[in-house]
Design a protein around this motif. Structure first.
Motif, PDB file in Angstrom:
ATOM      1  N   ARG A  16      20.444   2.331  -1.618  1.00 63.78           N
ATOM      2  CA  ARG A  16      19.551   3.489  -1.509  1.00 63.78           C
ATOM      3  C   ARG A  16      18.097   3.085  -1.712  1.00 63.78           C
ATOM      4  O   ARG A  16      17.203   3.506  -0.958  1.00 63.78           O
ATOM      5  N   ASP A  17      17.834   2.263  -2.724  1.00 60.97           N
ATOM      6  CA  ASP A  17      16.453   1.892  -3.017  1.00 60.97           C
ATOM      7  C   ASP A  17      15.845   1.051  -1.895  1.00 60.97           C
ATOM      8  O   ASP A  17      14.657   1.167  -1.597  1.00 60.97           O
ATOM      9  N   PHE A  18      16.662   0.191  -1.283  1.00 66.50           N
ATOM     10  CA  PHE A  18      16.129  -0.601  -0.181  1.00 66.50           C
ATOM     11  C   PHE A  18      15.823   0.295   1.018  1.00 66.50           C
ATOM     12  O   PHE A  18      14.832   0.072   1.727  1.00 66.50           O
ATOM     13  N   ARG A  19      16.637   1.311   1.250  1.00 68.83           N
ATOM     14  CA  ARG A  19      16.350   2.242   2.361  1.00 68.83           C
ATOM     15  C   ARG A  19      15.028   2.959   2.127  1.00 68.83           C
ATOM     16  O   ARG A  19      14.251   3.173   3.065  1.00 68.83           O
ATOM     17  N   LEU A  20      14.760   3.351   0.883  1.00 72.39           N
ATOM     18  CA  LEU A  20      13.484   4.000   0.574  1.00 72.39           C
ATOM     19  C   LEU A  20      12.320   3.029   0.756  1.00 72.39           C
ATOM     20  O   LEU A  20      11.267   3.398   1.286  1.00 72.39           O
ATOM     21  N   LEU A  21      12.508   1.778   0.309  1.00 75.85           N
ATOM     22  CA  LEU A  21      11.474   0.764   0.495  1.00 75.85           C
ATOM     23  C   LEU A  21      11.198   0.544   1.979  1.00 75.85           C
ATOM     24  O   LEU A  21      10.044   0.447   2.411  1.00 75.85           O
ATOM     25  N   LEU A  22      12.258   0.519   2.760  1.00 80.50           N
ATOM     26  CA  LEU A  22      12.150   0.319   4.203  1.00 80.50           C
ATOM     27  C   LEU A  22      11.453   1.511   4.864  1.00 80.50           C
ATOM     28  O   LEU A  22      10.623   1.350   5.757  1.00 80.50           O
ATOM     29  N   SER A  23      11.777   2.726   4.412  1.00 79.49           N
ATOM     30  CA  SER A  23      11.160   3.929   4.985  1.00 79.49           C
ATOM     31  C   SER A  23       9.667   3.966   4.688  1.00 79.49           C
ATOM     32  O   SER A  23       8.850   4.332   5.545  1.00 79.49           O
ATOM     33  N   ASP A  89      -1.018   2.349  -2.424  1.00 71.66           N
ATOM     34  CA  ASP A  89      -0.927   3.248  -1.267  1.00 71.66           C
ATOM     35  C   ASP A  89      -1.911   4.407  -1.389  1.00 71.66           C
ATOM     36  O   ASP A  89      -2.554   4.806  -0.410  1.00 71.66           O
ATOM     37  N   LEU A  90      -2.032   4.974  -2.583  1.00 70.07           N
ATOM     38  CA  LEU A  90      -2.932   6.113  -2.777  1.00 70.07           C
ATOM     39  C   LEU A  90      -4.394   5.700  -2.597  1.00 70.07           C
ATOM     40  O   LEU A  90      -5.197   6.451  -2.024  1.00 70.07           O
ATOM     41  N   VAL A  91      -4.753   4.506  -3.072  1.00 70.66           N
ATOM     42  CA  VAL A  91      -6.123   4.022  -2.888  1.00 70.66           C
ATOM     43  C   VAL A  91      -6.420   3.828  -1.407  1.00 70.66           C
ATOM     44  O   VAL A  91      -7.491   4.205  -0.902  1.00 70.66           O
ATOM     45  N   ARG A  92      -5.471   3.252  -0.665  1.00 76.65           N
ATOM     46  CA  ARG A  92      -5.686   3.032   0.764  1.00 76.65           C
ATOM     47  C   ARG A  92      -5.798   4.354   1.518  1.00 76.65           C
ATOM     48  O   ARG A  92      -6.607   4.481   2.441  1.00 76.65           O
ATOM     49  N   ALA A 190       3.812   6.369  -0.179  1.00 76.00           N
ATOM     50  CA  ALA A 190       3.809   6.578  -1.632  1.00 76.00           C
ATOM     51  C   ALA A 190       4.904   7.549  -2.050  1.00 76.00           C
ATOM     52  O   ALA A 190       5.541   7.378  -3.102  1.00 76.00           O
ATOM     53  N   CYS A 191       5.157   8.572  -1.238  1.00 73.43           N
ATOM     54  CA  CYS A 191       6.224   9.539  -1.545  1.00 73.43           C
ATOM     55  C   CYS A 191       7.595   8.868  -1.537  1.00 73.43           C
ATOM     56  O   CYS A 191       8.429   9.105  -2.419  1.00 73.43           O
ATOM     57  N   PHE A 192       7.858   8.022  -0.538  1.00 72.68           N
ATOM     58  CA  PHE A 192       9.141   7.311  -0.495  1.00 72.68           C
ATOM     59  C   PHE A 192       9.298   6.388  -1.700  1.00 72.68           C
ATOM     60  O   PHE A 192      10.349   6.360  -2.347  1.00 72.68           O
ATOM     61  N   LEU A 193       8.264   5.640  -2.007  1.00 71.57           N
ATOM     62  CA  LEU A 193       8.351   4.701  -3.121  1.00 71.57           C
ATOM     63  C   LEU A 193       8.563   5.419  -4.453  1.00 71.57           C
ATOM     64  O   LEU A 193       9.264   4.915  -5.338  1.00 71.57           O
TER      65      LEU A 193
END
Length: 426
Positions: A16-23, A89-92, A190-193
């Motif tokens: 599950r965590d890798f899918r979120l990282l991938l998304s 991500d938020l800074v970018r 950022a939401c996915f992470l």
């Protein structure tokens, strides 16, 4: 425990965590590719920037790797990596989002574009170092090749869709507003992470070890390893000439080949088609010829296609630019999957941040220099001359690898490691 073992046997996509990282990677990569087209077009079309100014903008995007690349690894090793990824991500998102806001207010300048590029670059340094150091905690090390292959597939797919989407958005909305898509993509990432549940203990604070000494440990690990050292040299050469290409390709395609923004986006998608094919084939090629051999073979076979870049011309002859990009980036992605997986398998967890940062400093630190060189050559002798320099440079990329122990090996050695992924859910 049972679900984690079952996911490990089934492959990285069952985590599950890798899918979120991938998304998250998919969202941010699509946006970044839109900006790859749109930001230079803001400079070229709206602000009438010269070839050297476009090169300077490209240099600003990667200057952070040269300026803070080494200490960034030591800082990353002192922090939990997932919160750092989210903050980057938020800074970018905030930096990129300032471009369309300034354009709507009528106050956009090249100075702001340079500042946005620098701030985004600093955040990207921390994100990239933390991301490569975080993956071995999400996946078992026996799944790193598959995991990196999946991430490269997502990245290359975004490279296929992103430039075409960027070119279309520029024609539809104008270049500054098209950049807003990138800001949104970083927020989505950022939401996915933020939904990941990897158990990541806080690193122990170093006792009696200075930042300089920690940076030195990372440098020593890379420079004393005969394979890592040559991989660093070869990748640094490749990135120098890739930066030259990135600095001049928009000027060449718009002002020399006279392509409209929509077609330019499609032309830049060609490199991503090659990259996507490379990501899909990387694992199979490594198994077929060996993970060591595929590193140098991938660059040796595809590098010569770079001579087709300067041979491209107006009309149908523009296709040679796309063919060159597809072939060169096919080899580049195969190379990256193999060598990045090797680095992650070789290095102990406590040094991952510094090892990745050291290599990023060495191999990405050449990019602002390459971008400046590309802009200067294009300004003095024309964009086509700069592309000839790129082509000549790509022929040099395999040489350090052929002079290393890799040439006599089929597969890469690994070293004992001290960390395994810890999952609360899979």
């Amino acid at each position: 425990m049972y679900s984690s073992q079952r996911a490990a046997k089934a492959g990285p996509l069952h985590h599950r965590d890798f899918r979120l990282l991938l998304s998250g990677a998919a969202a941010s990569q699509v946006g970044a590719q839109v900006t790859l087209v749109a930001l230079p077009l803001v400079a070229v079309l709206q602000l009438k920037a010269s070839a050297f100014e476009v090169g300077l903008l490209t240099a600003a995007e990667t200057a952070a790797f040269l300026l803070i690349g080494l200490p960034a690894g030591a800082w990353v090793d002192r922090m939990r990596r997932l919160p750092l990824l989210i903050r980057a991500d938020l800074v970018r998102a905030a930096a990129i989002g300032s471009v369309p806001a300034a354009a709507l207010a009528g106050v956009l300048t090249m100075a702001q574009l340079y500042a946005v590029a620098l701030v985004t670059g600093v955040a990207t340094v921390f994100f990239d170092v933390a991301h490569q150091s975080f993956l071995p905690r999400v996946l078992g090390r026996d799944q790193l090749v598959a995991g990196n292959g999946a991430l490269e597939t997502v990245r290359s797919s975004a490279h296929v869709a992103g430039p075409g989407l960027g070119g279309g958005l520029v024609q539809l909305l104008g270049a500054p507003l098209a950049v807003a898509a990138d800001a949104l993509s970083y927020l989505v990432s950022a939401c996915f992470l933020s939904r990941m549940r990897v158990a990541e203990p806080r690193p122990e604070a170093p006792s009696g070890t200075s930042l300089r000494a920690q940076v030195g440990e990372g440098l020593a690990f890379v420079l004393r390893h005969p394979i890592l050292r040559m991989i660093a040299v070869s990748t640094a050469v490749a990135n120098f000439f890739t930066a030259m290409l990135l600095a001049v390709q928009t000027v060449f395609l718009i002002r020399v080949l006279d392509l409209p923004p929509g077609v330019l986006g499609l032309m830049l998608s060609a490199e991503a088609v090659g990259g996507l094919a490379g990501a899909v084939c990387a694992g199979a090629l490594a198994r077929l010829v060996g993970q060591a051999r595929v590193i140098w073979l991938s660059t040796l076979v595809t590098g010569p296609f770079a001579v087709l870049w300067p041979l491209a011309g107006p009309g149908r002859a523009a296709i040679w630019f796309a063919v060159a990009s597809a072939a060169v980036f096919f080899g580049g992605v195969v190379y990256n999957v193999a060598q990045v997986s090797f680095r992650q398998m070789l290095c102990p967890d406590k040094l991952l941040g510094r090892m990745n940062a050291t290599l990023r400093f060495m191999v990405w630190g050449t990019m602002p220099l390459g971008a400046l060189a590309g802009g200067a050559v294009a300004q003095a002798a024309g964009p086509r001359a700069a592309l000839w320099a790129c082509a000549a440079g790509y022929l040099l990329v395999p040489l350090p690898l052929l002079l290393s122990p890799l040439r006599r090996m089929r597969d890469l050695p690994t070293a004992p490691h001290s960390s395994d992924p810890v999952h609360t859910h899979s």
